[in-house]
Motif scaffolding. Structure first.
Motif, PDB file in Angstrom:
ATOM      1  N   ALA A  65       0.871  -1.176   0.000  1.00 61.53           N
ATOM      2  CA  ALA A  65       0.000   0.000   0.000  1.00 61.53           C
ATOM      3  C   ALA A  65       0.910   1.229   0.000  1.00 61.53           C
ATOM      4  O   ALA A  65       1.858   1.305   0.788  1.00 61.53           O
ATOM      5  N   VAL A  66       0.604   2.186  -0.875  1.00 63.97           N
ATOM      6  CA  VAL A  66       1.509   3.316  -1.092  1.00 63.97           C
ATOM      7  C   VAL A  66       0.838   4.624  -0.701  1.00 63.97           C
ATOM      8  O   VAL A  66      -0.278   4.920  -1.146  1.00 63.97           O
ATOM      9  N   ALA A  67       1.523   5.402   0.139  1.00 59.91           N
ATOM     10  CA  ALA A  67       1.099   6.762   0.482  1.00 59.91           C
ATOM     11  C   ALA A  67       2.335   7.656   0.323  1.00 59.91           C
ATOM     12  O   ALA A  67       3.429   7.176   0.011  1.00 59.91           O
ATOM     13  N   PHE A  68       2.175   8.962   0.579  1.00 62.59           N
ATOM     14  CA  PHE A  68       3.265   9.872   0.230  1.00 62.59           C
ATOM     15  C   PHE A  68       3.698  10.796   1.355  1.00 62.59           C
ATOM     16  O   PHE A  68       4.457  11.746   1.120  1.00 62.59           O
ATOM     17  N   THR A  69       3.240  10.532   2.568  1.00 63.42           N
ATOM     18  CA  THR A  69       3.773  11.225   3.731  1.00 63.42           C
ATOM     19  C   THR A  69       4.020  10.188   4.817  1.00 63.42           C
ATOM     20  O   THR A  69       3.369   9.140   4.854  1.00 63.42           O
ATOM     21  N   ALA A 125      -1.131  -1.124  -4.330  1.00 64.86           N
ATOM     22  CA  ALA A 125      -2.381  -0.375  -4.152  1.00 64.86           C
ATOM     23  C   ALA A 125      -2.042   1.050  -3.709  1.00 64.86           C
ATOM     24  O   ALA A 125      -1.353   1.247  -2.709  1.00 64.86           O
ATOM     25  N   PHE A 126      -2.545   2.017  -4.455  1.00 65.48           N
ATOM     26  CA  PHE A 126      -2.285   3.425  -4.143  1.00 65.48           C
ATOM     27  C   PHE A 126      -3.339   3.930  -3.160  1.00 65.48           C
ATOM     28  O   PHE A 126      -4.516   4.029  -3.501  1.00 65.48           O
ATOM     29  N   ALA A 127      -2.896   4.242  -1.952  1.00 65.82           N
ATOM     30  CA  ALA A 127      -3.810   4.804  -0.956  1.00 65.82           C
ATOM     31  C   ALA A 127      -3.961   6.300  -1.132  1.00 65.82           C
ATOM     32  O   ALA A 127      -4.839   6.919  -0.531  1.00 65.82           O
ATOM     33  N   GLN A 128      -3.118   6.900  -1.946  1.00 71.45           N
ATOM     34  CA  GLN A 128      -3.207   8.317  -2.302  1.00 71.45           C
ATOM     35  C   GLN A 128      -2.823   8.458  -3.765  1.00 71.45           C
ATOM     36  O   GLN A 128      -1.994   7.707  -4.278  1.00 71.45           O
ATOM     37  N   HIS A 137       4.410  22.038  -4.648  1.00 71.88           N
ATOM     38  CA  HIS A 137       2.962  22.015  -4.792  1.00 71.88           C
ATOM     39  C   HIS A 137       2.434  20.628  -4.414  1.00 71.88           C
ATOM     40  O   HIS A 137       3.123  19.611  -4.545  1.00 71.88           O
ATOM     41  N   ASP A 138       1.186  20.632  -3.981  1.00 74.08           N
ATOM     42  CA  ASP A 138       0.469  19.372  -3.803  1.00 74.08           C
ATOM     43  C   ASP A 138      -0.226  19.074  -5.128  1.00 74.08           C
ATOM     44  O   ASP A 138      -1.064  19.856  -5.574  1.00 74.08           O
ATOM     45  N   ARG A 139       0.115  17.988  -5.761  1.00 68.85           N
ATOM     46  CA  ARG A 139      -0.365  17.729  -7.121  1.00 68.85           C
ATOM     47  C   ARG A 139      -0.707  16.265  -7.301  1.00 68.85           C
ATOM     48  O   ARG A 139      -0.336  15.399  -6.488  1.00 68.85           O
ATOM     49  N   ARG A 140      -1.418  15.987  -8.389  1.00 66.70           N
ATOM     50  CA  ARG A 140      -1.749  14.613  -8.751  1.00 66.70           C
ATOM     51  C   ARG A 140      -0.504  13.896  -9.268  1.00 66.70           C
ATOM     52  O   ARG A 140       0.390  14.510  -9.842  1.00 66.70           O
ATOM     53  N   THR A 185      -0.285  -6.760 -10.528  1.00 62.34           N
ATOM     54  CA  THR A 185      -1.497  -5.945 -10.640  1.00 62.34           C
ATOM     55  C   THR A 185      -1.311  -4.666  -9.840  1.00 62.34           C
ATOM     56  O   THR A 185      -0.461  -4.573  -8.953  1.00 62.34           O
ATOM     57  N   PHE A 186      -2.138  -3.671 -10.161  1.00 57.76           N
ATOM     58  CA  PHE A 186      -2.128  -2.426  -9.401  1.00 57.76           C
ATOM     59  C   PHE A 186      -3.546  -1.870  -9.354  1.00 57.76           C
ATOM     60  O   PHE A 186      -4.401  -2.221 -10.168  1.00 57.76           O
ATOM     61  N   GLY A 187      -3.798  -1.019  -8.383  1.00 56.30           N
ATOM     62  CA  GLY A 187      -5.121  -0.410  -8.222  1.00 56.30           C
ATOM     63  C   GLY A 187      -5.070   0.637  -7.133  1.00 56.30           C
ATOM     64  O   GLY A 187      -3.997   1.127  -6.768  1.00 56.30           O
ATOM     65  N   THR A 188      -6.218   0.980  -6.602  1.00 58.31           N
ATOM     66  CA  THR A 188      -6.303   1.973  -5.532  1.00 58.31           C
ATOM     67  C   THR A 188      -6.940   1.332  -4.301  1.00 58.31           C
ATOM     68  O   THR A 188      -7.548   0.265  -4.377  1.00 58.31           O
ATOM     69  N   THR A 189      -6.810   2.001  -3.173  1.00 59.67           N
ATOM     70  CA  THR A 189      -7.392   1.504  -1.934  1.00 59.67           C
ATOM     71  C   THR A 189      -7.606   2.661  -0.973  1.00 59.67           C
ATOM     72  O   THR A 189      -7.226   3.805  -1.267  1.00 59.67           O
TER      73      THR A 189
END
Length: 853
Positions: free
Chosen positions: A176-180, A243-246, A254-257, A278-282
């Motif tokens: 699971a991936v987040a960015f902070t 899985a991208f949690a963000q 900047h805060d960006r996509r 595989t990949f997706g979101t969560t």
């Protein structure tokens, strides 16, 4: 000193760019090519990755032949034949037969891009040069290094998007991936409660801590990983899903996509070598844009538009000359000048101080100040504390002894040699001590650099081990993790589904099963009980797979269609939804995630076949009419009537199709009649659809088309009043009723009865212009006498008061209503010759004319 590697290669030297997505074997290929030469050097973006490749080459060639050079570590001899280094630490003054730079697309990186660009433009092997990276750099690379041969490497395995998923439903071997850091910790805590724990990977972790966390994951002690985009490079793990949690990050400004290329770099960690990923979101992060999904799956990303560049031929004669050389313009299109790197910003701040300027005299002093400004801030914040450290280091190095004092260095490192504090405190200490590890490797800055390298490394190792232990304590439930591992080794817990639908695991009631829907009981909130819930889900999945197989084999009679639901064995198994056309419906299987996609699709196909047969049985004439509307066997007018009827669900006001009806010849009328269509004076309809079974199906179709609740009249009713009428006028018309009169509360009569009454009245009117209303005609409609009067105007008749003595008292005379006739041409001419009228519009027109005159 050895000759500088910055020179043009010989005519026979090969320059190639090996480009492609992750998991293409680029690095393995480069290592093989390097070892095919007598000497070689490879530059990597991360110390961690450089160490991994160093260990691999040592196994192949022995420790004497290989050296590792990073900003914080040096292993091996200065004369080793093979050098593995971070890009910044590459000894570019040495000559090597082979040279490679990995992740060359980082030429576009905001902080470090200018270093990679410098290597792209100048670093060459005498015999062979390879640049490894993403295909996004291809156009600019060919523009800047036109002689380079571009080799495209396809990904070994398939990377597939699987959409969003719940955090507690992530498969084993997932990240699971987040960015902070805060978000990573939150996710890891959830993983601890739900999955027994997770390894944590952050860019702020030391390589030793990061390796320990990855080793815990690789060994199977935990099955999940929570990370930042630090996993995008340098970590090769057995991941099957990312899985991208963000889907957004703060990039320092900047805060960006996230861009498609960034998502592809991270998602590409899933599926190593020949294993698909595989990949997706969560965690409610939303859906990935279809265009991004397509780009990631096809590894087709937008090319880079510009690369970061900074002049590497710096002038150290003075601070002003240094600043001027740093401000030099790029030598080629596609390069953008960098003036915001950390060392440049540090130089700008320090150069404004008089005491620093006084010490930075002559080329040697200016060069030394620039070297000091290049000390990294591993905490990634250009704070006053970091600037003060640079000032102090520069002052010591420009004092009489020109080295860093041992007592000062010792006291600074000793302050960091503490294992207390929380995770963030330990991370901060590690970042600080890594600065001292870096300093200890600067030539000539210490009296005894080897001693301080050992001291700094020992403190960093102790802090790293403490951080690993702290992370494990906080984010891994060792009891649960051990139980999970034990379960995997010895098999499943005993689970069964009781006849009443109760799901029991090892004597614990875990939830209930109704149809294909599994509901977990409240006791599943406890960590240990979640293990039972997992066993229950797996047992339910197997049971549902068998159940789906049974459903597929069932005869049509086993299913009941109740409203918009399909019922099987007393459980709702699907809901009916609109399809591609008004008469083609689909079903959505009512099931939880335990039902596999394959089984769900099989159930869906079977239920849709049953639904189609159900509609055919009840609405056969309407379906035949739909087919005929597309057939060339009918004339255009007949097809038009068929199409209009299908769109109106089988009942149409004749006035809406007057033009089409007039175009029908006798053959068309017979053809339409054979299709079950009745061409009435007031309505065009399919009598077969007035039967209760057909009305049930029509009610479903109309409800789905209009988005309202289904409405169906009681069986056998030909007249409806007040509350019996639906709120939706579309439903009333489609089910074969005509609203009549202006009676309060509403009144409607079935269209076949309307046509029957109208025909009887027309027969009576043929015999005499005015006739008495037969009482039996009123009674057949189910209407009262006053209600029947409301019907007459719509049929072209009106009631007249009978002359005294002509008929019995209370009788009603009926006669045709005179249609409103259009004035004849002669009459219109006569009115025109009579002169202006006195209507308001005529008067206004005359006033306008008079005003104009």
């Amino acid at each position: 000193m050895a000759a500088d590697v910055r020179r043009l290669p010989t005519d026979t030297a090969r320059i190639a760019a090996v480009l492609g997505p992750t998991n293409t074997g680029k690095t393995h290929y480069a290592v093989e090519r390097m070892l095919a030469h007598g000497s070689g050097m490879m530059g990597f973006p991360l110390r961690l990755l450089a160490r991994e490749i160093y260990d691999r080459v040592v196994q192949l060639r022995g420790p004497e032949a290989v050296a590792l050079l990073t900003g914080e570590e040096q292993i091996g001899s200065d004369t080793a034949r093979y050098v593995i280094a971070t890009v910044e630490a590459m000894p570019i003054q040495r000559r090597f037969a082979f040279l490679a730079v990995d992740e060359i697309q980082l030429c576009a990186d905001r902080e470090r891009g200018h270093v990679f660009t410098d290597r792209l433009l100048h670093a060459r092997g005498e015999e062979e040069t390879l640049f490894l990276g993403s295909d996004t750099i291809r156009p600019l690379l060919k523009q800047l290094v036109p002689e380079a041969e571009v080799i495209t490497r396809p990904r070994f395995s398939i990377l597939r998007h699987v959409g969003p998923g719940k955090l507690n439903r992530l498969p084993r071997r997932s990240a699971a991936v987040a960015f902070t850091a805060a978000d990573v910790y939150t996710l890891a805590e959830v993983m601890r409660r739900q999955k027994g724990g997770a390894a944590v990977v952050l860019g702020a972790l030391s390589p030793r801590t990061r390796n320990a966390q990855v080793a815990m994951y690789q060994s199977g002690e935990v099955d999940h990983l929570v990370a930042t985009d630090a996993i995008g490079m340098g970590l090769n793990m057995d991941l099957v899903h990312v899985a991208f949690a963000q889907l957004h990050k703060f990039d320092g400004r900047h805060d960006r996509r996230l861009t498609a290329a960034e998502i592809g770099q991270i998602a590409g960690r899933a599926g190593r070598h020949m294993a698909d990923g595989t990949f997706g979101t969560t965690n409610g992060s939303g859906l990935l844009d279809d265009r991004i999904v397509e780009a990631v799956e096809s590894h087709n990303f937008l090319p880079l538009k510009r690369l970061r560049w900074r002049n590497s031929a710096l002038d150290f004669t003075s601070l002003e000359a240094l600043n001027e050389s740093l401000d030099a313009d790029p030598p080629a299109p596609g390069l953008v000048k960098v003036r915001d790197a950390l060392d440049d910003r540090s130089l700008g701040m320090l150069a404004r101080r008089d005491d620093i300027r006084a010490r930075a005299r002559g080329p040697a002093g200016v060069r030394l100040l620039w070297q000091v400004c290049q000390i990294p801030d591993f905490r990634r914040t250009l704070t006053d504390a970091h600037l003060q450290l640079l000032v102090t280091v520069f002052r010591h190095l420009t004092d009489d002894r020109a080295v860093l004092p041992a007592d000062w260095v010792g006291s600074m490192i000793a302050r960091l040699d503490r294992m207390d504090g929380d995770i963030d405190t330990l991370v901060g200490r590690i970042a600080h001590v890594r600065t001292w590890t870096y300093l200890s490797h600067r030539a000539g800055w210490f009296d005894d650099p080897l001693h301080w390298q050992g001291v700094a490394r020992a403190v960093e190792d102790r802090l790293s081990d403490a951080l690993h232990e702290r992370l494990t304590q906080k984010f891994v439930d060792r009891r649960t993790a051990a139980l999970l591992k034990s379960l995997r080794e010895r098999g499943e817990l005993a689970a069964e589904i009781e006849p009443g639908g109760e799901v029991v695991v090892d004597g614990h009631s875990v939830g209930t099963l109704n149809g294909f829907v599994f509901t977990l009981g409240a006791s599943g909130l406890e960590t240990e009980h979640r293990l039972f819930a997992g066993a229950a889900r797996r047992a339910v999945a197997r049971h549902l797979d068998r159940l789906a197989g049974e459903l597929v084999k069932e005869p049509d009679g086993a299913f009941t269609i109740a409203g918009s639901e399909v019922v099987w064995r007393d459980a709702v198994v699907a809901t009916i939804r609109p399809g591609p056309t008004r008469l083609r419906l689909t079903v959505a299987v009512t099931a939880t995630d335990e039902l596999t996609t394959k089984a769900r699709q099989a159930v869906e196909r079977r239920l849709e076949a049953r639904l189609a047969a159900w509609l055919r049985d009840r609405l056969g004439p309407l379906l035949d009419l739909e087919a005929a509307s597309r057939s060339e066997a009918l004339s255009a007018a007949a097809r038009g009537i068929a199409y209009r009827l299908v769109e109106a669900f089988g009942a149409l006001d004749a006035a809406e199709a007057t033009g089409l009806v007039r175009q029908l010849d006798s053959a068309d009328r017979k053809a339409v009649a054979r299709l079950g269509v009745r061409l009435g004076v007031h309505h065009i309809f399919l009598p077969a659809l007035l039967k209760p079974a057909a009305q049930e199906a029509l009610a479903l179709l109309v409800a789905l088309a209009s988005g309202t609740a289904a409405w169906q009249p009681a069986a056998g009713r030909v007249a409806l009043r007040g509350d019996e009428l639906p709120a939706d006028g579309m439903a009333l018309t489609a089910l074969g009723f005509r609203r009549i009169g202006r009676q309060i509360g509403g009144l409607a009569l079935r269209v076949d009865m309307v046509e029957r009454v109208a025909a009887q009245l027309r027969r009576l009117a043929r015999d005499e212009a005015q006739f008495s209303l037969p009482g039996e005609l009123v009674s057949t409609t189910g209407l009262g006498r006053d209600e029947f009067m409301e019907l007459l105007p719509g049929l072209g008749f009106r009631a007249t008061a009978p002359a005294s003595g002509e008929v019995p008292a209370g009788a009603i005379n009926i006669r045709r209503a005179k249609p409103r006739r259009r004035p004849s041409a002669a009459h219109r001419k006569e009115r025109a010759q009579a002169g202006p009228t006195q209507s308001p519009f005529a008067v206004l027109a005359r006033l306008k004319v008079a005003a104009g005159a």
